[in-house]
Design a protein around this motif. Structure first.
Motif, PDB file in Angstrom:
ATOM      1  N   SER A 204       0.784  -1.039   0.077  1.00 23.79           N
ATOM      2  CA  SER A 204      -0.068  -0.072   0.008  1.00 23.79           C
ATOM      3  C   SER A 204       1.007   1.123   0.022  1.00 23.79           C
ATOM      4  O   SER A 204       0.330   2.244  -0.410  1.00 23.79           O
ATOM      5  CB  SER A 204      -0.802   0.054   1.352  1.00 23.79           C
ATOM      6  N   ALA A 205       2.224   1.230   0.322  1.00 26.31           N
ATOM      7  CA  ALA A 205       2.993   2.334   0.544  1.00 26.31           C
ATOM      8  C   ALA A 205       3.681   2.646  -0.890  1.00 26.31           C
ATOM      9  O   ALA A 205       4.495   3.424  -1.064  1.00 26.31           O
ATOM     10  CB  ALA A 205       3.964   2.279   1.679  1.00 26.31           C
ATOM     11  N   HIS A 206       3.784   1.619  -1.603  1.00 29.17           N
ATOM     12  CA  HIS A 206       4.558   1.588  -3.106  1.00 29.17           C
ATOM     13  C   HIS A 206       4.376   2.772  -3.890  1.00 29.17           C
ATOM     14  O   HIS A 206       5.456   3.402  -4.367  1.00 29.17           O
ATOM     15  CB  HIS A 206       4.360   0.177  -3.646  1.00 29.17           C
ATOM     16  N   PRO A 207       3.233   3.138  -4.181  1.00 23.14           N
ATOM     17  CA  PRO A 207       2.941   4.259  -4.921  1.00 23.14           C
ATOM     18  C   PRO A 207       3.522   5.519  -4.365  1.00 23.14           C
ATOM     19  O   PRO A 207       4.137   6.332  -5.072  1.00 23.14           O
ATOM     20  CB  PRO A 207       1.572   4.400  -5.147  1.00 23.14           C
ATOM     21  N   LEU A 208       3.317   5.669  -3.258  1.00 23.98           N
ATOM     22  CA  LEU A 208       3.905   7.003  -2.410  1.00 23.98           C
ATOM     23  C   LEU A 208       5.238   6.941  -2.548  1.00 23.98           C
ATOM     24  O   LEU A 208       6.103   8.097  -2.710  1.00 23.98           O
ATOM     25  CB  LEU A 208       3.488   6.866  -1.030  1.00 23.98           C
ATOM     26  N   PHE A 209       6.009   5.753  -2.191  1.00 25.22           N
ATOM     27  CA  PHE A 209       7.529   5.684  -2.506  1.00 25.22           C
ATOM     28  C   PHE A 209       8.020   5.872  -3.753  1.00 25.22           C
ATOM     29  O   PHE A 209       9.097   6.575  -3.974  1.00 25.22           O
ATOM     30  CB  PHE A 209       8.021   4.333  -2.055  1.00 25.22           C
ATOM     31  N   PHE A 210       7.108   5.705  -4.942  1.00 25.74           N
ATOM     32  CA  PHE A 210       7.385   5.926  -6.187  1.00 25.74           C
ATOM     33  C   PHE A 210       7.778   7.474  -6.547  1.00 25.74           C
ATOM     34  O   PHE A 210       8.535   8.243  -7.148  1.00 25.74           O
ATOM     35  CB  PHE A 210       6.748   5.111  -7.006  1.00 25.74           C
ATOM     36  N   GLY A 211       6.671   7.966  -5.928  1.00 29.05           N
ATOM     37  CA  GLY A 211       6.514   9.545  -6.046  1.00 29.05           C
ATOM     38  C   GLY A 211       7.571  10.229  -5.480  1.00 29.05           C
ATOM     39  O   GLY A 211       8.267  11.350  -5.953  1.00 29.05           O
ATOM     40  N   LEU A 212       7.921   9.473  -4.275  1.00 30.76           N
ATOM     41  CA  LEU A 212       9.123  10.341  -3.335  1.00 30.76           C
ATOM     42  C   LEU A 212      10.479  10.162  -4.150  1.00 30.76           C
ATOM     43  O   LEU A 212      11.195  10.883  -4.368  1.00 30.76           O
ATOM     44  CB  LEU A 212       9.304   9.775  -1.981  1.00 30.76           C
ATOM     45  N   ILE A 213      10.515   9.032  -4.822  1.00 32.38           N
ATOM     46  CA  ILE A 213      11.887   8.764  -5.830  1.00 32.38           C
ATOM     47  C   ILE A 213      12.071   9.662  -6.795  1.00 32.38           C
ATOM     48  O   ILE A 213      13.108  10.356  -7.043  1.00 32.38           O
ATOM     49  CB  ILE A 213      11.692   7.246  -6.257  1.00 32.38           C
ATOM     50  N   VAL A 214      10.813   9.991  -7.610  1.00 35.58           N
ATOM     51  CA  VAL A 214      10.753  11.034  -8.663  1.00 35.58           C
ATOM     52  C   VAL A 214      11.269  12.468  -8.004  1.00 35.58           C
ATOM     53  O   VAL A 214      11.914  13.189  -8.597  1.00 35.58           O
ATOM     54  CB  VAL A 214       9.447  10.887  -9.457  1.00 35.58           C
ATOM     55  N   MET A 215      10.644  12.952  -6.995  1.00 31.97           N
ATOM     56  CA  MET A 215      10.799  14.100  -6.262  1.00 31.97           C
ATOM     57  C   MET A 215      12.465  14.000  -5.896  1.00 31.97           C
ATOM     58  O   MET A 215      12.946  15.231  -6.418  1.00 31.97           O
ATOM     59  CB  MET A 215      10.281  14.370  -4.929  1.00 31.97           C
ATOM     60  N   MET A 216      12.997  12.816  -5.420  1.00 29.94           N
ATOM     61  CA  MET A 216      14.450  12.994  -5.126  1.00 29.94           C
ATOM     62  C   MET A 216      15.398  13.327  -6.387  1.00 29.94           C
ATOM     63  O   MET A 216      16.292  14.007  -6.396  1.00 29.94           O
ATOM     64  CB  MET A 216      14.877  11.728  -4.519  1.00 29.94           C
ATOM     65  N   ILE A 217      14.914  12.644  -7.382  1.00 30.22           N
ATOM     66  CA  ILE A 217      15.823  12.579  -8.611  1.00 30.22           C
ATOM     67  C   ILE A 217      15.686  14.181  -9.150  1.00 30.22           C
ATOM     68  O   ILE A 217      16.631  14.625  -9.687  1.00 30.22           O
ATOM     69  CB  ILE A 217      15.194  11.783  -9.848  1.00 30.22           C
ATOM     70  N   GLY A 218      14.476  14.546  -9.106  1.00 32.07           N
ATOM     71  CA  GLY A 218      14.220  16.056  -9.734  1.00 32.07           C
ATOM     72  C   GLY A 218      15.037  17.103  -8.942  1.00 32.07           C
ATOM     73  O   GLY A 218      15.632  17.818  -9.513  1.00 32.07           O
TER      74      GLY A 218
END
Length: 308
Positions: A204-218
């Motif tokens: 249930s936390a996977h999509p949120l983590f994916f969003g945080l990964i994109v934020m980090m890279i940006g």
């Protein structure tokens, strides 16, 4: 043989059951797609459409307001949230790739077939094209206010950057290639970290983590190109914007356009296998917790003892 009225009774009961369903459940009973590939393709198309509709809206608000209504951190945060919520949308169907680089990495990991990959790439790109068109339509008045009838790739009235990436003149195509390779490698590496069951991150936390990964890279590597790190995200809007800006969208910077299409595919595969090579393959297996019941001679339980 069953009597005729028995079949009729079953049909009546089914109709009554349907009549008592909520409207959304009635729709589900009528149109639910049961073919896995078609169902997943529909999700990938719709999810990529939503991602581009939201994501490009964030960029358009930044550029068309002369960088007054959004800031760089707003763009990173907005794209991260767009990723998180669109992936949640398709988490129970396709899983929410929305990115050919993620999909091809899943092929090499044995989680997606080549046939499915080809279908995913087509629908992801189509979704990106239509998402771009929808965002443009919603901001058309703002485009006209910002640049009048001018649709330019470069210059003071340039708005092509609302759709896809255009490196500054001082950024070479070699740098651009490795930027896209590295950025996508980071994306897929950490996607593999999140989905690896041995890391025990709740689904249930996977999509949120994916969003945080994109934020980090940006926030780390968005300076060169704006971190497209997704062939469909860059190519789809570029195809749509061709009808607004002409061939310059493809010829700019010595035909730069192919780099954010090809480099992420290699970067995604590299990132996935780098994780498994250096970390994933070496995670110890977790022993399941076991509980024993101690009994006396008459087979009566004495107490519970956890296995050490």
């Amino acid at each position: 043989m069953e009597p005729e009225n028995s079949s009729a009774g079953i049909a009546i009961n089914k109709r009554m059951a349907v009549d008592h369903l909520e409207p959304s459940e009635k729709l589900r009973s009528k149109i639910q797609v049961r073919n896995p590939l078609l169902r997943n393709a529909l999700s990938e198309f719709f999810g990529t459409f939503l991602l581009l509709f939201i994501g490009l809206g964030i960029v358009m608000q930044f550029i068309l307001s002369h960088e007054k209504l959004n800031t760089w951190i707003n763009i990173n945060l907005g794209w991260g949230l767009a990723i998180a919520f669109t992936v949640y949308t398709a988490s129970k169907t396709s899983g929410g790739h929305f990115n050919p680089a993620v999909s091809i990495a899943m092929v090499t990991l044995g989680k997606l077939s080549v046939k499915d990959f080809i279908v995913y790439v087509i629908v992801q790109t189509l979704g990106a094209i239509l998402g771009s068109a929808a965002a443009y339509g919603l901001y058309l008045d703002q485009f006209n206010h910002f640049a009048g009838d001018i649709r330019a790739v470069t210059g003071a009235k340039a708005t092509a950057g609302c759709f896809c990436s255009y490196p500054a003149a001082h950024v070479s195509n070699i740098t651009s290639f490795f930027d896209q390779f590295a950025g996508t490698a980071l994306l897929v590496l950490f996607v593999c970290v999140v989905i690896d069951k041995r890391n025990q991150i709740p689904a249930s936390a996977h999509p949120l983590f994916f969003g945080l990964i994109v934020m980090m890279i940006g926030t780390a590597y968005g300076m060169n190109l704006g971190y497209p790190i997704n062939p469909a995200r860059d190519l789809g809007p570029r195809i749509f914007s061709y009808f607004l800006y002409g061939s310059d969208v493809f010829t700019y910077s010595s035909y730069y356009f192919w780099i954010p299409v090809i480099a992420p595919l290699f970067g995604g595969v590299f990132g996935a296998w780098a994780y498994h090579l250096f970390v994933g393959a070496h995670i110890p297996e977790q022993r399941p917790d076991r509980t024993y019941v101690l009994v006396d001679e008459s087979n009566q339980p004495l107490k519970l003892a956890d296995d050490a």
